[in-house]
Design a protein around this motif. Structure first.
Motif, PDB file in Angstrom:
ATOM      1  N   ILE A  11       0.859  -1.190   0.000  1.00 46.18           N
ATOM      2  CA  ILE A  11       0.000   0.000   0.000  1.00 46.18           C
ATOM      3  C   ILE A  11       0.892   1.235   0.000  1.00 46.18           C
ATOM      4  N   GLY A  14       5.270   5.132  -3.209  1.00 47.98           N
ATOM      5  CA  GLY A  14       6.205   6.261  -3.129  1.00 47.98           C
ATOM      6  C   GLY A  14       7.646   5.800  -3.219  1.00 47.98           C
ATOM      7  N   ALA A  15       8.519   6.556  -2.554  1.00 50.32           N
ATOM      8  CA  ALA A  15       9.955   6.277  -2.614  1.00 50.32           C
ATOM      9  C   ALA A  15      10.260   4.833  -2.222  1.00 50.32           C
ATOM     10  N   GLY A  17       7.655   2.155  -1.444  1.00 53.32           N
ATOM     11  CA  GLY A  17       6.718   1.150  -1.946  1.00 53.32           C
ATOM     12  C   GLY A  17       6.900   0.817  -3.417  1.00 53.32           C
ATOM     13  N   ASP A  40      -2.161   2.495  -4.922  1.00 50.09           N
ATOM     14  CA  ASP A  40      -1.888   3.891  -4.608  1.00 50.09           C
ATOM     15  C   ASP A  40      -3.133   4.707  -4.931  1.00 50.09           C
ATOM     16  N   ASN A  42      -3.119   7.613  -6.213  1.00 49.87           N
ATOM     17  CA  ASN A  42      -2.893   8.441  -7.404  1.00 49.87           C
ATOM     18  C   ASN A  42      -2.572   7.568  -8.618  1.00 49.87           C
ATOM     19  N   TYR A  68       1.730   4.530 -12.916  1.00 43.35           N
ATOM     20  CA  TYR A  68       1.798   3.249 -12.194  1.00 43.35           C
ATOM     21  C   TYR A  68       1.373   2.088 -13.092  1.00 43.35           C
ATOM     22  N   CYS A  83      -7.792   4.161  -2.449  1.00 46.66           N
ATOM     23  CA  CYS A  83      -7.314   4.634  -1.151  1.00 46.66           C
ATOM     24  C   CYS A  83      -7.677   3.602  -0.092  1.00 46.66           C
ATOM     25  N   ALA A 121       3.288   1.295   3.132  1.00 44.62           N
ATOM     26  CA  ALA A 121       4.312   2.253   2.684  1.00 44.62           C
ATOM     27  C   ALA A 121       3.609   3.555   2.320  1.00 44.62           C
ATOM     28  N   ILE A 122       2.746   4.028   3.232  1.00 44.93           N
ATOM     29  CA  ILE A 122       1.852   5.149   2.878  1.00 44.93           C
ATOM     30  C   ILE A 122       2.463   6.523   3.146  1.00 44.93           C
ATOM     31  N   SER A 124       4.005   9.999   4.717  1.00 45.04           N
ATOM     32  CA  SER A 124       3.580  10.904   5.789  1.00 45.04           C
ATOM     33  C   SER A 124       2.912  12.139   5.177  1.00 45.04           C
ATOM     34  N   ILE A 313       7.285   0.294   5.986  1.00 44.52           N
ATOM     35  CA  ILE A 313       8.551   0.896   5.533  1.00 44.52           C
ATOM     36  C   ILE A 313       8.370   2.397   5.287  1.00 44.52           C
ATOM     37  N   GLY A 314       9.504   3.089   5.268  1.00 45.17           N
ATOM     38  CA  GLY A 314       9.496   4.514   4.930  1.00 45.17           C
ATOM     39  C   GLY A 314       8.972   5.380   6.069  1.00 45.17           C
ATOM     40  N   ASP A 315       8.421   6.529   5.693  1.00 44.71           N
ATOM     41  CA  ASP A 315       7.982   7.521   6.686  1.00 44.71           C
ATOM     42  C   ASP A 315       6.928   6.978   7.646  1.00 44.71           C
ATOM     43  N   LEU A 365      21.727  16.301   2.351  1.00 44.62           N
ATOM     44  CA  LEU A 365      22.083  17.440   1.496  1.00 44.62           C
ATOM     45  C   LEU A 365      20.895  18.353   1.310  1.00 44.62           C
TER      46      LEU A 365
HETATM   47  C1  FAD Z   1       9.168  18.874  -0.493  1.00 37.49           C
HETATM   48  C2  FAD Z   1       9.919  17.694   0.091  1.00 37.49           C
HETATM   49  C3  FAD Z   1      11.302  17.609  -0.079  1.00 37.49           C
HETATM   50  C4  FAD Z   1      12.000  16.505   0.458  1.00 37.49           C
HETATM   51  N1  FAD Z   1      13.357  16.430   0.245  1.00 37.49           N
HETATM   52  C5  FAD Z   1      14.030  15.340   0.675  1.00 37.49           C
HETATM   53  C6  FAD Z   1      15.423  15.211   0.413  1.00 37.49           C
HETATM   54  O1  FAD Z   1      16.051  16.099  -0.174  1.00 37.49           O
HETATM   55  N2  FAD Z   1      16.060  14.077   0.833  1.00 37.49           N
HETATM   56  C7  FAD Z   1      15.390  13.082   1.494  1.00 37.49           C
HETATM   57  O2  FAD Z   1      16.016  12.061   1.852  1.00 37.49           O
HETATM   58  N3  FAD Z   1      14.075  13.172   1.765  1.00 37.49           N
HETATM   59  C8  FAD Z   1      13.375  14.276   1.382  1.00 37.49           C
HETATM   60  N4  FAD Z   1      12.033  14.390   1.641  1.00 37.49           N
HETATM   61  C9  FAD Z   1      11.374  13.299   2.391  1.00 37.49           C
HETATM   62  C10 FAD Z   1      11.064  12.124   1.444  1.00 37.49           C
HETATM   63  O3  FAD Z   1      10.337  12.588   0.347  1.00 37.49           O
HETATM   64  C11 FAD Z   1      10.277  11.057   2.194  1.00 37.49           C
HETATM   65  O4  FAD Z   1      10.998  10.673   3.331  1.00 37.49           O
HETATM   66  C12 FAD Z   1      10.044   9.828   1.302  1.00 37.49           C
HETATM   67  O5  FAD Z   1       9.333  10.169   0.130  1.00 37.49           O
HETATM   68  C13 FAD Z   1       9.272   8.762   2.089  1.00 37.49           C
HETATM   69  O6  FAD Z   1       9.005   7.687   1.242  1.00 37.49           O
HETATM   70  P1  FAD Z   1       7.743   6.754   1.514  1.00 37.49           P
HETATM   71  O7  FAD Z   1       7.801   5.652   0.519  1.00 37.49           O
HETATM   72  O8  FAD Z   1       7.678   6.398   2.958  1.00 37.49           O
HETATM   73  O9  FAD Z   1       6.475   7.677   1.256  1.00 37.49           O
HETATM   74  P2  FAD Z   1       6.072   8.570   0.002  1.00 37.49           P
HETATM   75  O10 FAD Z   1       7.180   8.728  -0.936  1.00 37.49           O
HETATM   76  O11 FAD Z   1       5.450   9.786   0.575  1.00 37.49           O
HETATM   77  O12 FAD Z   1       4.930   7.690  -0.684  1.00 37.49           O
HETATM   78  C14 FAD Z   1       3.734   7.376  -0.041  1.00 37.49           C
HETATM   79  C15 FAD Z   1       2.730   6.901  -1.090  1.00 37.49           C
HETATM   80  O13 FAD Z   1       1.610   6.341  -0.436  1.00 37.49           O
HETATM   81  C16 FAD Z   1       0.420   6.756  -1.100  1.00 37.49           C
HETATM   82  N5  FAD Z   1      -0.660   6.677  -0.103  1.00 37.49           N
HETATM   83  C17 FAD Z   1      -0.752   7.364   1.052  1.00 37.49           C
HETATM   84  N6  FAD Z   1      -1.850   7.001   1.718  1.00 37.49           N
HETATM   85  C18 FAD Z   1      -2.473   6.045   0.980  1.00 37.49           C
HETATM   86  C19 FAD Z   1      -3.661   5.284   1.140  1.00 37.49           C
HETATM   87  N7  FAD Z   1      -4.438   5.389   2.227  1.00 37.49           N
HETATM   88  N8  FAD Z   1      -4.013   4.413   0.176  1.00 37.49           N
HETATM   89  C20 FAD Z   1      -3.249   4.288  -0.950  1.00 37.49           C
HETATM   90  N9  FAD Z   1      -2.112   4.983  -1.152  1.00 37.49           N
HETATM   91  C21 FAD Z   1      -1.717   5.842  -0.195  1.00 37.49           C
HETATM   92  C22 FAD Z   1       0.738   8.163  -1.585  1.00 37.49           C
HETATM   93  O14 FAD Z   1      -0.090   8.531  -2.660  1.00 37.49           O
HETATM   94  C23 FAD Z   1       2.216   8.037  -1.976  1.00 37.49           C
HETATM   95  O15 FAD Z   1       2.359   7.682  -3.337  1.00 37.49           O
HETATM   96  C24 FAD Z   1      11.305  15.482   1.160  1.00 37.49           C
HETATM   97  C25 FAD Z   1       9.917  15.590   1.328  1.00 37.49           C
HETATM   98  C26 FAD Z   1       9.224  16.680   0.820  1.00 37.49           C
HETATM   99  C27 FAD Z   1       7.730  16.771   1.023  1.00 37.49           C
END
Ligand code: FAD
Length: 434
Positions: A11, A14-15, A17, A40, A42, A68, A83, A121-122, A124, A313-315, A365
Motif C-alpha cells: 500500500i 512512493g519512494a 513502496g 496507490d 494516485n 503506475y 485509497c 508504505a503510505i 507521511s 517501511i518509509g515515513d 544534502l
Molecule cells: C518537499 C519535500 C522535499 C523533500 N526532500 C528530501 C530530500 O532532499 N532528501 C530526502 O532524503 N528526503 C526528502 N524528503 C522526504 C522524502 O520525500 C520522504 O521521506 C520519502 O518520500 C518517504 O518515502 P515513503 O515511501 O515512505 O512515502 P512517500 O514517498 O510519501 O509515498 C507514499 C505513497 O503512499 C500513497 N498513499 C498514502 N496514503 C495512501 C492510502 N491510504 N491508500 C493508498 N495509497 C496511499 C501516496 O499517494 C504516496 O504515493 C522530502 C519531502 C518533501 C515533502
C-alpha cells in the motif's frame, strides 16, 4: 496438486513502496512465483523530494511523473488505484474506498483485496500541530496536487503584481518550517522570480519578493550539522530571505500569520512545512501499534510489532535506533527499508530466517536551487562525517534521485532519461509557465 500463489500487497507507491513492488515484480511476479499488487491513491508517481521544484515550476511533472499502470505492466506486478482505509487482519483483507469522479459519481465501487503478506508504505503528511487556521489558509507540499496548487497560486500572484497599474511594492510569501523543504523552497522561489523577470515579468525581481521563513527552533535545518545551517542561513540572507528563528506561529488567517511574540506577518501565499505525521488513518488501524505521530511501530525485521504478516517501511514506520530515536523520514531511509523488506519477503517465502534492519545514515544534502548546495556525507569510506558544498554536493544530491530511478528502471533506461533531461534543458523553457 497446484499450490496457490502467495499474495503480496503493497500500500503506497512512493519512494519505498514503488521500489519494493518493482523488485518483487522482477524477481517473483515475472516467473509467476507470487502475485504482487501495488495500491496507490494516485495514477502516477513523482519522487516526493522533487515536489518543491514542481511547486515553483522548475520541474514539469508531465515529463517527470511515472504512470503506475504502465510501470506495473513492464515489471510484472499489478496496480490498483484506490485509497486504503481499513485492514481486516483476521481474514487478511484490505479495504479500498470507492472511487468517485469530480461530481461524486461512483466510478469504482469499494473493494476488499486479499493478502498473505502486507507492506504498508503510505508515507507521511504535514503536521499542523492543530495550529488554528493552518488547514484553511496554508498550502502543504505533501503531494503533486498540492504542489500544482502552489504553482498556480504563485503564478497568479506574480501576474497580478506585474500587471500594468498595480501599485503594490512587494509580493509577500511566508514559509513556516525551516527544515529542508522550507529552505529549498525559499531558494527555488528566488530562482523562479529571476527566471520570470527574464521572461517578461519586469517588475518582479529579488527586491520585489518579500519572503519570510519562520522556524520555531534556534536555527534553520535543525536536523543537520550546525555548519550547514550557518551556510544555508547566510546564502538565503544574501538572497534577501527574512529568516526568523525561535519564532512560533500560533495562528494563521487569510492575510497572514501571528507569531507567539505578537508579530503579524502579512502574506498572500503561505506554505506550512513544519514537521510531519502519518495520516490519522493508522491511529486505529486494526489495532496495530502506533506512536505519537501515528507511525506504525516495527521490530528489527521491519514487521509490525503486533502482526508478523504486516511490514511497514518509509515515513510511516517507526523503527527504533540504538540512540533511542527513530529512523528519520527521508528518501534514503525508505530506499534502505524497501531493500531490506525485499530480502525479508524472499526469506519468508523460502522459510528462512529474516534479517534485522540496520539503518545507515549516508548524510544529508540541501539544494538552494542553482545558488548553492550544502551537505554532509557519512560513511565508512570517509570514516565519520564530511561537510561538502558546491558542485560535489550538487552531484551527490542528484545521485540520490538517480539511485531511485535506477531502482525503478535499471541503468540503461536511467541513462537515457538523463540524456533526455539534458536535451529538454536546451529545448524547453527553464520554468513551467502554465
Ligand atoms: C518537499 C519535500 C522535499 C523533500 N526532500 C528530501 C530530500 O532532499 N532528501 C530526502 O532524503 N528526503 C526528502 N524528503 C522526504 C522524502 O520525500 C520522504 O521521506 C520519502 O518520500 C518517504 O518515502 P515513503 O515511501 O515512505 O512515502 P512517500 O514517498 O510519501 O509515498 C507514499 C505513497 O503512499 C500513497 N498513499 C498514502 N496514503 C495512501 C492510502 N491510504 N491508500 C493508498 N495509497 C496511499 C501516496 O499517494 C504516496 O504515493 C522530502 C519531502 C518533501 C515533502
Amino acid at each position: 496438486m497446484t499450490t496457490r500463489l502467495k499474495k503480496i500487497l503493497i500500500i503506497g507507491g512512493g519512494a519505498g513502496g514503488l521500489e519494493l513492488a518493482t523488485s518483487l515484480g522482477r524477481k517473483l511476479g515475472r516467473y509467476k512465483r507470487a502475485n504482487i499488487t501495488l495500491v496507490d491513491q494516485n495514477h502516477s508517481h513523482l519522487w516526493k523530494p522533487l515536489l518543491h521544484e514542481v511547486a515553483t515550476g522548475v520541474l514539469d511533472e508531465g515529463i517527470e511523473a511515472l504512470s503506475y499502470m504502465a510501470h506495473a505492466h513492464n515489471h510484472a506486478f499489478q496496480f490498483q488505484l484506490g485509497c486504503m482505509s481499513k485492514i481486516d487482519r483476521e481474514n487478511k483483507l484490505v479495504f479500498l474506498d470507492e472511487i468517485r469522479d469530480d461530481h461524486g459519481v461512483i466510478l469504482v465501487p469499494h473493494r476488499w483485496l486479499e493478502y498473505d503478506i502486507l507492506v504498508m508504505a503510505i508515507g507521511s503528511v504535514s503536521n499542523d500541530f492543530g495550529t488554528l487556521g493552518v488547514k484553511e489558509h496554508c498550502i502543504f507540499l505533501d503531494n503533486l496536487r498540492q504542489a500544482q496548487r502552489f504553482h498556480n497560486k504563485m503564478l497568479n500572484l506574480f501576474l497580478k503584481f506585474s500587471a500594468p497599474g498595480n501599485l503594490e511594492e512587494k509580493v509577500n510569501i511566508a514559509i513556516i518550517g525551516g527544515g529542508a523543504t522550507g529552505v529549498e523552497l525559499s531558494a527555488e522561489l528566488h530562482n523562479a522570480v529571476q527566471q520570470l523577470h527574464r521572461y517578461g515579468f519586469t517588475r518582479l525581481d529579488h527586491q520585489a519578493l518579500s519572503l519570510t521563513l519562520v522556524e520555531a527552533g534556534d536555527r534553520i535545518l535543525p536536523a543537520l550539522h550546525p555548519r550547514i545551517s550557518v551556510a544555508a542561513h547566510q546564502e538565503l540572507s544574501k538572497l534577501g530571505v527574512r529568516i526568523l528563528t525561535k519564532t512560533m506561529v500560533i495562528r494563521v488567517d487569510v492575510e497572514g500569520l501571528y507569531t507567539k511574540d505578537g508579530e503579524y506577518i502579512q502574506a498572500e501565499l503561505m506554505v506550512w512545512a513544519a514537521g510531519i505525521k502519518v495520516s490519522d488513518l493508522t491511529r486505529d488501524l486494526a489495532d496495530l501499534e502506533t506512536n505519537r505521530i501515528n507511525q506504525l511501530v516495527v521490530g528489527s525485521t521491519l514487521q509490525t510489532t503486533r502482526d508478523p504478516n504486516i511490514f511497514a517501511i518509509g515515513d510511516c514506520a517507526a523503527y527504533k535506533l540504538p540512540n533511542g530515536g527513530t529512523v528519520p523520514p527521508r528518501a534514503q531511509a525508505a530506499h534502505q527499508m524497501a531493500s531490506y523488506v525485499y530480502g525479508n519477503i524472499l526469506a519468508l517465502l523460502r522459510k528462512q530466517t529474516l534479517k534485522s534492519f540496520r539503518y545507515k545514515d549516508h548524510g544529508s544534502l540541501v539544494s538552494l536551487s542553482r545558488f548553492s548546495t550544502f551537505g554532509s556525507l557519512m560513511g565508512n569510506l570517509i570514516r565519520g562525517s564530511m561537510i561538502i558544498e558546491g558542485h560535489i554536493a550538487r552531484t551527490v544530491y542528484i545521485a540520490l534521485y538517480r539511485m531511485h530511478q535506477i531502482a525503478l528502471h535499471g541503468y540503461i533506461k536511467t541513462g537515457l532519461m538523463i540524456i533526455v533531461g539534458r536535451i529538454n534543458r536546451v529545448i524547453r523553457p527553464h520554468l513551467k509557465l502554465h
